[in-house]
Design a protein around this motif. Sequence first.
Motif, PDB file in Angstrom:
ATOM      1  N   GLN A  56      -0.711   3.628 -11.695  1.00 46.20           N
ATOM      2  CA  GLN A  56      -1.396   2.551 -10.997  1.00 46.20           C
ATOM      3  C   GLN A  56      -0.408   1.394 -10.863  1.00 46.20           C
ATOM      4  OE1 GLN A  56      -3.064   3.848 -14.047  1.00 46.20           O
ATOM      5  NE2 GLN A  56      -3.645   5.419 -12.596  1.00 46.20           N
TER       6      GLN A  56
ATOM      7  N   SER B 243       0.725   6.390  -7.080  1.00 48.10           N
ATOM      8  CA  SER B 243      -0.526   7.077  -7.435  1.00 48.10           C
ATOM      9  C   SER B 243      -0.388   8.593  -7.318  1.00 48.10           C
ATOM     10  CB  SER B 243      -1.699   6.559  -6.611  1.00 48.10           C
ATOM     11  OG  SER B 243      -1.587   6.948  -5.261  1.00 48.10           O
ATOM     12  N   ALA B 244       0.496   9.057  -6.442  1.00 48.72           N
ATOM     13  CA  ALA B 244       0.747  10.503  -6.335  1.00 48.72           C
ATOM     14  C   ALA B 244       1.349  11.058  -7.627  1.00 48.72           C
ATOM     15  CB  ALA B 244       1.681  10.787  -5.161  1.00 48.72           C
ATOM     16  N   HIS B 245       1.838  10.172  -8.479  1.00 52.69           N
ATOM     17  CA  HIS B 245       2.424  10.571  -9.757  1.00 52.69           C
ATOM     18  C   HIS B 245       1.575  10.103 -10.945  1.00 52.69           C
ATOM     19  CE1 HIS B 245       6.057  12.102  -7.893  1.00 52.69           C
ATOM     20  NE2 HIS B 245       5.931  11.096  -7.057  1.00 52.69           N
TER      21      HIS B 245
ATOM     22  N   VAL C   5       1.805   1.710  -3.580  1.00 46.71           N
ATOM     23  CA  VAL C   5       0.622   2.158  -4.329  1.00 46.71           C
ATOM     24  C   VAL C   5       0.433   3.659  -4.135  1.00 46.71           C
ATOM     25  CG1 VAL C   5      -1.911   2.046  -4.415  1.00 46.71           C
ATOM     26  CG2 VAL C   5      -0.562  -0.068  -4.339  1.00 46.71           C
ATOM     27  N   ARG C   6       0.516   4.129  -2.886  1.00 44.42           N
ATOM     28  CA  ARG C   6       0.334   5.561  -2.596  1.00 44.42           C
ATOM     29  C   ARG C   6       1.396   6.414  -3.284  1.00 44.42           C
ATOM     30  NH1 ARG C   6      -1.710   3.628   2.093  1.00 44.42           N
ATOM     31  NH2 ARG C   6       0.264   3.449   3.192  1.00 44.42           N
ATOM     32  N   LEU C   7       2.630   5.974  -3.208  1.00 50.48           N
ATOM     33  CA  LEU C   7       3.723   6.741  -3.817  1.00 50.48           C
ATOM     34  C   LEU C   7       3.521   6.867  -5.327  1.00 50.48           C
ATOM     35  CD1 LEU C   7       6.493   8.154  -3.578  1.00 50.48           C
ATOM     36  CD2 LEU C   7       7.536   5.894  -3.918  1.00 50.48           C
TER      37      LEU C   7
ATOM     38  N   GLN D 268      11.172   8.460  -0.158  1.00 44.33           N
ATOM     39  CA  GLN D 268       9.786   8.692   0.261  1.00 44.33           C
ATOM     40  C   GLN D 268       9.030   7.379   0.490  1.00 44.33           C
ATOM     41  OE1 GLN D 268       8.015  11.191  -2.774  1.00 44.33           O
ATOM     42  NE2 GLN D 268       9.838  12.481  -2.857  1.00 44.33           N
ATOM     43  N   LEU D 269       9.722   6.261   0.318  1.00 41.81           N
ATOM     44  CA  LEU D 269       9.073   4.955   0.434  1.00 41.81           C
ATOM     45  C   LEU D 269       9.485   4.291   1.740  1.00 41.81           C
ATOM     46  CD1 LEU D 269       7.222   2.935  -0.981  1.00 41.81           C
ATOM     47  CD2 LEU D 269       9.228   2.064  -2.206  1.00 41.81           C
TER      48      LEU D 269
ATOM     49  N   ASP E 211       0.817  -1.214   0.000  1.00 44.19           N
ATOM     50  CA  ASP E 211       0.000   0.000   0.000  1.00 44.19           C
ATOM     51  C   ASP E 211       0.855   1.269   0.000  1.00 44.19           C
ATOM     52  OD1 ASP E 211      -2.335  -1.453  -0.127  1.00 44.19           O
ATOM     53  OD2 ASP E 211      -2.801  -1.252   2.010  1.00 44.19           O
ATOM     54  N   ASP E 212       2.031   1.225   0.624  1.00 47.12           N
ATOM     55  CA  ASP E 212       2.933   2.382   0.587  1.00 47.12           C
ATOM     56  C   ASP E 212       3.400   2.647  -0.846  1.00 47.12           C
ATOM     57  OD1 ASP E 212       2.775   2.746   3.352  1.00 47.12           O
ATOM     58  OD2 ASP E 212       4.641   1.638   3.744  1.00 47.12           O
TER      59      ASP E 212
END
Length: 159
Positions: free
Chosen positions: A31, A26-28, A22-24, A111-112, A19-20
């Motif tokens: 998918q 998706s911010a860009h 995925v979030r990183l 950032q991960l 999930d971390d």
Amino acid sequence: MNEPAPEPSVTRVGDIAFDDAVRLLSAHGLQLHHVAAGAPIPGSYWGEPEAGIIASDVYVRDDTPVHSMLHEACHLIVLPPERRALVHTDATDSVPEEDATCYLQIVLAGQLPGVGSAQLMADMDAWGYTYRLGSTRAWFERDAEDARAWLVERGLLVG
């Protein structure tokens, strides 16, 4: 009979919280897709276990190295949307774009959670990335001004 050399010990997607990642991504605008163990990875340029890319989609398995996931994702991030939509497997257009991709993957690793830039650079060295100064860290800290400038010029990094 010669056995293939074992893959280097590096951080894998299965070692981090999916999930971390995925979030990183998706911010860009990307998918991230999880592929089942042993299944082919769509859009993988180098073949399994390396990550694959198709348009804005990044494909990984638990055994995919995190550096591969980030590298392929960064290939998509550095592209303008009209070029990104056409990508299938190979996104590199130029040496400056490749250098910017390598630089950005190191920044995003910071950032991960569970990875960090230092670990990613060590993993890149272990996997066989090569740079004139002998290591990923040396390149990033002392020889990547052009890659950083390329990213800043395009608004992908703050100057």
